[in-house]
Every structure is written in structure tokens, then in C-alpha cells.
Design an enzyme around this catalytic site. Structure first.
Site, PDB file in Angstrom:
ATOM      1  CB  SER A 125       6.362   6.009   6.407  1.00 31.94           C
ATOM      2  OG  SER A 125       7.301   6.767   5.647  1.00 31.94           O
ATOM      3  N   GLY A 126       5.533   5.779   3.127  1.00 35.04           N
ATOM      4  CA  GLY A 126       6.032   5.387   1.821  1.00 35.04           C
ATOM      5  C   GLY A 126       7.541   5.441   1.716  1.00 35.04           C
ATOM      6  CB  SER A 127      10.068   8.105   2.357  1.00 33.64           C
ATOM      7  OG  SER A 127       9.697   8.463   3.671  1.00 33.64           O
ATOM      8  N   GLY A 168       5.630   9.505   0.576  1.00 36.71           N
ATOM      9  CA  GLY A 168       4.687   8.600  -0.067  1.00 36.71           C
ATOM     10  C   GLY A 168       3.265   8.832   0.386  1.00 36.71           C
ATOM     11  CB  THR A 169       1.677   9.135   3.729  1.00 36.67           C
ATOM     12  OG1 THR A 169       2.748   9.906   4.301  1.00 36.67           O
ATOM     13  CG2 THR A 169       1.817   7.686   4.180  1.00 36.67           C
TER      14      THR A 169
END
Length: 344
Positions: free
Chosen positions: A91-93, A259-260
Site C-alpha cells: 500500500s502506498g499510503s 498510492g496503489t
């Protein structure tokens, strides 16, 4: 008296999405990799996830990131991501928040200017670039997972909505990508509940009609996510901007663009010839928070052009706390917690 079980937490947010970082209170987990430790937690001690995402300790809109020792010597720490839908491998965040917490907790010394280090996620090593200004973490740039378009411009009839055109990307999980305007949305905060209802109906319809398989990883589960795409606005040469909203669970639209979700947009725009390596896309959420995705390269893997990318955002520390876990509390489910939590 029974000994209390406690957890040490650092609450953070990136783009409005709260990530609760567990910095202490959990003993060593079995497993030779962070991915194996994640699977142990999922299969034997899921009570940690439910404890911190449900009443009385949390809410489903939050995420949890458990810091664990890295199993790869190149990484400074490992982390396991827990969300209401389960255990995403990336996960980006959550990565932006975890990298900030690693710096704020002193696991990596904060150095003025730019510094680089590695974290180990269940998906593997993640390169982190941190920008520190006046002793504060000003920005985190992390690698997104290699992303590609599995299905381009398919359509299906969704009950209560009608014919819906969608594409499917993989960027750490499968995403349906839909045009917000075509569904009657301007992507404003007042539309949040309607966006969640619409996304849920579309995701259920897709899940009922099709299954998706990653070209290299195979079965990674059903399609869980949907990303609403607003119109793309050019703002400079190679720089674009778009309003966006990401659905992750019934009733839940992420506060950030994720982010994804941003990585998925890069893959689609590349496939359609609208972005090339070096270009950037700024995604803007319902709450006006922003992530920047940079398309760094494209490689053919099998039949798919796979986009490598980087995501930049900022995380804020909003709380540091200890919580006391009482398994006699009828509001608390302690599934497997006694195996992993330390006592005092």
C-alpha cells in the site's frame, strides 16, 4: 490481578488516510520472511487486526501497520499492513506513513535534506527517499509495485446503474478503473456516500462475472478495489492532474487517492499513450489531498507492458499512545492475541 497486555502506537495520516503504526508490544512472529510473518498473523492471530480496526479501539476507515524486524539485511525494518478487507501485500499510503514513523521513532536517524533507506513489505523490498526540512519529514517517495492493465475497456450491466465501461489494473491488488463523469460524478465531497454505493455495486457485479489472475503471481484473490477517474488536466510538459476517488470496502472511500490507485492510473494512461517514462500525474482526493505518481520505466513482461513507478506524499504524526488490551471486555475479540502480545 491478571497482567495487562499493552501496545505502543504511533498514529499517522497520509492524505487523510489514518495508519496506526504498532511500534511495540508484539513479540517475534514465526516466519523467515515478512510475507511469511504476515501469513502467520492472518491465519493464527487475526485478533490484532480486528482489535485495532473495530470498536472500541478503532474504525474500519483506518489501517494498521505492524513494525517487525526486517528479514533482509538491506532493510532497516519490516512492516505488515492490515486493513478492514484483510492483509494487502503493499500500500502506498501505508508505506509513506510507516517510513515517516520509522524516522520519527528514531529507527533511522533524521538527516537534513534527502536520505535513502529500504523497508521490507510483504511484497518485498521497498526503496524510500525521505526529505527532511528543519527537522520535519517533509515528503516521502516510495516505489509503487510494478503495475499493468489486465483488462482494457470491458463493459458489463450493473443492476441499478446500467452499462458500465471499466478497465482492470494490478498495482498491488486488482483495481477496476471507471470514468467518474460517465457515471454522473464530479468527485466532490458531497458525493462520498453515493460514490461508495456505486462502487460497491460495480465491484460486486465484476466479482460475480469474472475472476482475475496475475500474470506471474497467479491467484491473488478477487478484485476488491475501484478507482474513480476524473478528467485529466495537463499542467506542464509531462505533468498532469486529475481528481480521483478510491473505494476499498463497503461504505469506505479512502481519504487519499491512494498510492496503489495512483499507480493503476499510470499504467492505464501509459497503455493509452497518454503518459511516458518521466511523466507525472498528481491525483487529488475528495478532501483536496494529493499524491504524485511518476512513471519511471516500462518493461514488457509476457504480453503486458508493466509500469514501474514512484509515489510521493506527506505523512503527519497525529498521536503517540499506549493502549491496554483486556480480553475480558465483551467488546474485544482476542483471537490469537495471547500468542503474540507481550505483558506487563
Amino acid at each position: 490481578m491478571k497482567p495487562e497486555m499493552t501496545l505502543q502506537l504511533m498514529d499517522t495520516h497520509a492524505g487523510g488516510d489514518v495508519s496506526r503504526i504498532v511500534t511495540g508490544g508484539v513479540g517475534p512472529l514465526p516466519g523467515s520472511t515478512v510475507r511469511a510473518q504476515m501469513e502467520y498473523l492472518r491465519d493464527n492471530a487475526d485478533g490484532l487486526r480486528t482489535l485495532l480496526l473495530e470498536e472500541p479501539y478503532g474504525i474500519p476507515e483506518m489501517s494498521v501497520d505492524l513494525l517487525v524486524p526486517a528479514t533482509d539485511p538491506r532493510a532497516v525494518a519490516g512492516y505488515i499492513i492490515m486493513e478492514v478487507m484483510g492483509y494487502p501485500i503493499y500500500s502506498g499510503s501505508n508505506t509513506i506513513c510507516t517510513a515517516t514513523a520509522v524516522l520519527e521513532a528514531g529507527l533511522v536517524p533524521k538527516l537534513e535534506g534527502q536520505q535513502h533507506f529500504m523497508l521490507e513489505s510483504p511484497a518485498g523490498l521497498v526503496s524510500i527517499e525521505a526529505t527532511v526540512h528543519d527537522g520535519m519529514v517533509d515528503a516521502i517517495t516510495c516505489e509503487g509495485l510494478p503495475s499493468y492493465i489486465q483488462t482494457h475497456r470491458a463493459s458489463l450491466r450493473v443492476p441499478g446503474i446500467g452499462e458500465v465501461e471499466y478497465s482492470v489494473a494490478y498495482s498491488g491488488g486488482f483495481y477496476a478503473l471507471v470514468d467518474a463523469k460517465a457515471l454522473g460524478f464530479d468527485l466532490t465531497l458531497s458525493e462520498e456516500r453515493a460514490l461508495a454505493r456505486t462502487a460497491h455495486a460495480i465491484v460486486e457485479a465484476i466479482q460475480g462475472e469474472r475472476c482475475f489472475s496475475h500474470y506471474a503471481l497467479g491467484d491473488v484473490g478477487p478484485l476488491p478495489f475501484l478507482h474513480f477517474m476524473g478528467p485529466v488536466e495537463p499542467v506542464a510538459d509531462g505533468c498532469f492532474r486529475s481528481r480521483s476517488a478510491t473505494y476499498v470496502h463497503p461504505g469506505v472511500i479512502c481519504r487519499s487517492t491512494t498510492g496503489t490507485g495512483t499507480s493503476a492510473r499510470l499504467a492505464l494512461m501509459n497503455l493509452e499513450g497518454r503518459m511516458k517514462p518521466g511523466d507525472r500525474l498528481e491525483t487529488i482526493s475528495l478532501r483536496q489531498t494529493r499524491f504524485i505518481g511518476e512513471l519511471t520505466s516500462v518493461e514488457m513482461e509476457g504480453n503486458y507492458p508493466v509500469v514501474r513507478n514512484r509515489i510521493t506524499g506527506k505523512s503527519y504524526v497525529i498521536a503517540r499512545s499506549d493502549i491496554v488490551v483486556n480480553c475480558d471486555d465483551p467488546m474485544v475479540t482476542c483471537d490469537g492475541l495471547s500468542r503474540i502480545l507481550s505483558r506487563r
